[in-house]
Scaffold this active site. Structure first.
Site, PDB file in Angstrom:
ATOM      1  N   CYS B 130       0.846  -1.193   0.000  1.00 17.74           N
ATOM      2  CA  CYS B 130       0.000   0.000   0.000  1.00 17.74           C
ATOM      3  C   CYS B 130       0.886   1.249   0.000  1.00 17.74           C
ATOM      4  CB  CYS B 130      -0.932   0.041   1.211  1.00 17.74           C
ATOM      5  SG  CYS B 130      -1.976   1.511   1.168  1.00 17.74           S
ATOM      6  N   THR B 193      -1.651  -0.004  -6.459  1.00 19.78           N
ATOM      7  CA  THR B 193      -1.776   1.238  -7.235  1.00 19.78           C
ATOM      8  C   THR B 193      -0.408   1.845  -7.563  1.00 19.78           C
ATOM      9  OG1 THR B 193      -1.998   2.436  -5.166  1.00 19.78           O
ATOM     10  CG2 THR B 193      -4.028   1.853  -6.312  1.00 19.78           C
ATOM     11  N   GLY B 244      -7.001  -2.033 -13.600  1.00 21.53           N
ATOM     12  CA  GLY B 244      -7.843  -1.422 -14.629  1.00 21.53           C
ATOM     13  C   GLY B 244      -8.822  -2.338 -15.325  1.00 21.53           C
TER      14      GLY B 244
END
Lengths: 256, 303
Positions: B130, B193, B244
């Site tokens: 993260c 991410t 995505g």
């Protein structure tokens, strides 16, 4: 809560960048209460990616009414839609306003903050004494005034910063006098953050219950992404989407 | 009728689609929209031992076909999550996966032990990637040595399959992937991410208090797909592709580059029943391409 394909029945520009949509969304319309909002998908493409949170202005099953300002990309695309167009709508969302049976209620609306309060007035005006303070920058920012005059209000107080309509000045400039004279049991407010922050200070000396409906950038609208957090006076963070959007005014940590 | 099941070696899933951590709440929120049991699994939002408030607002910023987030792993703590898991299990038999977090290695191990002991939990995903916990985006997955030590310690103390979730914000993702694999990871999931930046030109400041935030959504798919391919070419444990995915075609792309399964994330915010639509699209694509089971095309990208 459901994700429904809504069909636009009527789309109107109210001048400036204000728009009104009447959308057939029978599932959402059947259960929407004043204070609820919806998440509207403005495009089939991925830009903008997220839905836009919009308050429900009125609810006449099978229709819901949305009133919004075209400010950014998403709301401008929404404003370009017309009758016959469809769009995905998730709702009703949020915690809504309590009804306050028998109480004297003062509604305080700044600009497009009229949305949930108009809905409240429409549903509740016949059952309790309602007063409304409605303010904006100028006449062009108060395009719903004719509809508001048709509501059964006991008192309506209009303010405009440029003096083009009603009393000149911010609505907060006349608030104390109105509260002293009308002595409401409850205030319900919605509007720009500086207005709500000012209300929190002005209403503190009065023994009323004060609730505010908040706006926030939202990712999902149903409690999952945690993107819409707002800080409370205890330092805790609360989600505007499913713990709000209606909070006790004094519970929120307003910017100073 | 296409067979959607996928074999991870240590477990067969009924679908390649898994709901990604942080985008699916604690599962219950999606029960009004579709039958969760169509999924291969649902991954709970990342959890620490104690409750965490997360980062101050603003936490989201939209970009073209993408979303920057700086939520900061807000969560209720291990004890409350155990209750949520029991409630979810009472409503659906879908495999439940816990995304394990920690401020330090000891906490990662302790949280992993707690959820390894729960019968309701199918497997664990170790969230060493993260970018929103520390300013600047630092995380264990940026260092192969740290990754190996941590994965090894966690594996020693748990009895469930362990997925290790990797960061794209590294120079050599294959090196970190192999370190995790050699330390005992049963599967790898990638990518978390991408670090990104949003600037407010009026304030002349970053939009986010943490300065950098994590980018997700359709915008990152080509970047993620490349990294998944790189890892699939070298790793022998199954790889779960993330990044995505918003259609059945996207899923087949990830399978073709070698992924055994995939996770869907940001699309869940836009479309709560996205998993149902994508499941139908996978079936339709498989029928169109005359694929009986995805294992027939897994890793079959012709170059």
């Amino acid at each position: 809560m459901l994700d429904e394909r809504g069909l636009i029945e009527d789309a109107r520009s109210l001048g400036g960048n204000y728009h009104l949509l009447k959308i057939a969304a029978p599932g959402i319309a059947a259960s929407a209460k004043p204070g609820h909002f919806v998440m509207v998908r403005v495009s089939a493409a991925y830009d903008p990616l997220l839905r836009r949170p919009l308050g429900i202005l009125e609810c006449r099953p099978p229709y819901i009414g949305l009133y919004f300002q075209a400010l950014g990309r998403g709301t401008s695309m929404l404003a370009a839609l017309g009758p016959g167009d469809s769009l995905d709508i998730l709702g009703p969302l949020g915690n809504s306003f309590p009804e306050f049976p028998g109480k004297k209620v003062l509604l305080i609306a700044g600009g497009r903050g009229i949305v949930p309060l108009y809905h409240y007035a429409q549903v509740c005006a016949e059952r309790r004494p309602l007063f409304l303070i409605y303010g904006g920058r100028g006449k062009a920012d108060l395009p719903l005034l004719d509809r508001i005059k048709a509501l059964r209000l006991q008192g309506l107080f209009i303010f405009s910063e440029d003096g083009s309509l009603g009393q000149k000045g911010l609505l907060t400039s006349g608030l104390e006098k109105i509260v002293r004279e009308e002595r409401p049991d409850v205030t319900l407010s919605c509007g720009p953050e500086p207005m709500l922050a000012a209300l929190a200070g002005l209403l503190k000396p009065f023994p009323m219950q004060n609730l505010a409906s908040l706006e926030a950038i939202m990712g999902c609208g149903f409690g999952v992404c945690q993107g819409c957090a707002v800080r409370t006076v205890t330092g805790a963070l609360r989600k505007v989407c499913d713990e709000g959007p209606v909070f006790p005014l004094e519970e929120i940590q307003w910017p100073t | 009728m296409a067979d959607l099941s996928v074999d991870l070696g240590f477990r067969t899933l009924k679908s390649p689609l898994i709901a990604a951590s942080g985008t699916f709440g604690y599962g219950e929120e999606f029960l009004p929209f579709f039958d969760l049991d169509i999924l291969g699994g649902v991954i709970m939002k990342g959890i620490f031992r104690e409750p965490r408030p997360g980062n101050p607002p603003p936490r989201l910023h939209e970009t073209p076909a993408g979303l920057l987030n700086s939520i900061g792993l807000a969560g209720p703590g291990s004890e409350k999550l155990q209750e949520s898991i029991r409630r979810l299990r009472a409503r659906t038999p879908v495999p439940i996966i816990v995304n394990v977090c920690g401020e330090d290695d000891d906490e990662f191990v302790a949280v992993a032990e707690t959820f390894s002991a729960m019968a309701e939990v199918a497997m664990l995903e170790l969230n060493i990637s993260c970018p929103n916990v520390r300013q600047g985006g630092a995380c264990p997955a940026q260092d192969a040595g740290h990754t190996a030590r941590l994965v090894g310690r966690v594996k020693e103390r748990i009895r469930k399959p362990l997925i290790v979730k990797l960061s794209p914000n590294v120079g050599d993702i294959v090196g970190v992937a192999l370190a995790a694999q050699d330390a005992g990871a049963d599967a790898l999931s990638l990518v978390n991410t991408f670090l990104g930046l949003a600037v407010d030109i009026d304030a002349r400041r970053p939009v986010f208090a943490n300065i950098y935030a994590g980018l997700s959504g359709p915008a990152i798919k080509p970047l993620a797909l490349r990294l998944v391919r790189e890892v699939c070419r070298k790793a022998y444990v199954p790889v779960i592709g993330i990044g995505g995915i918003s259609s059945g075609r996207d899923v087949l792309e990830y399978i073709l580059v070698g992924a055994a399964a995939v996770q869907i994330g940001t699309i869940n915010f836009r479309e709560p029943a996205a998993a149902l639509r994508i499941t139908n699209e996978i079936e339709a694509e498989m029928e169109r391409l005359k694929i009986g089971n995805l294992s027939e095309i897994r890793g079959q990208l012709q170059t």
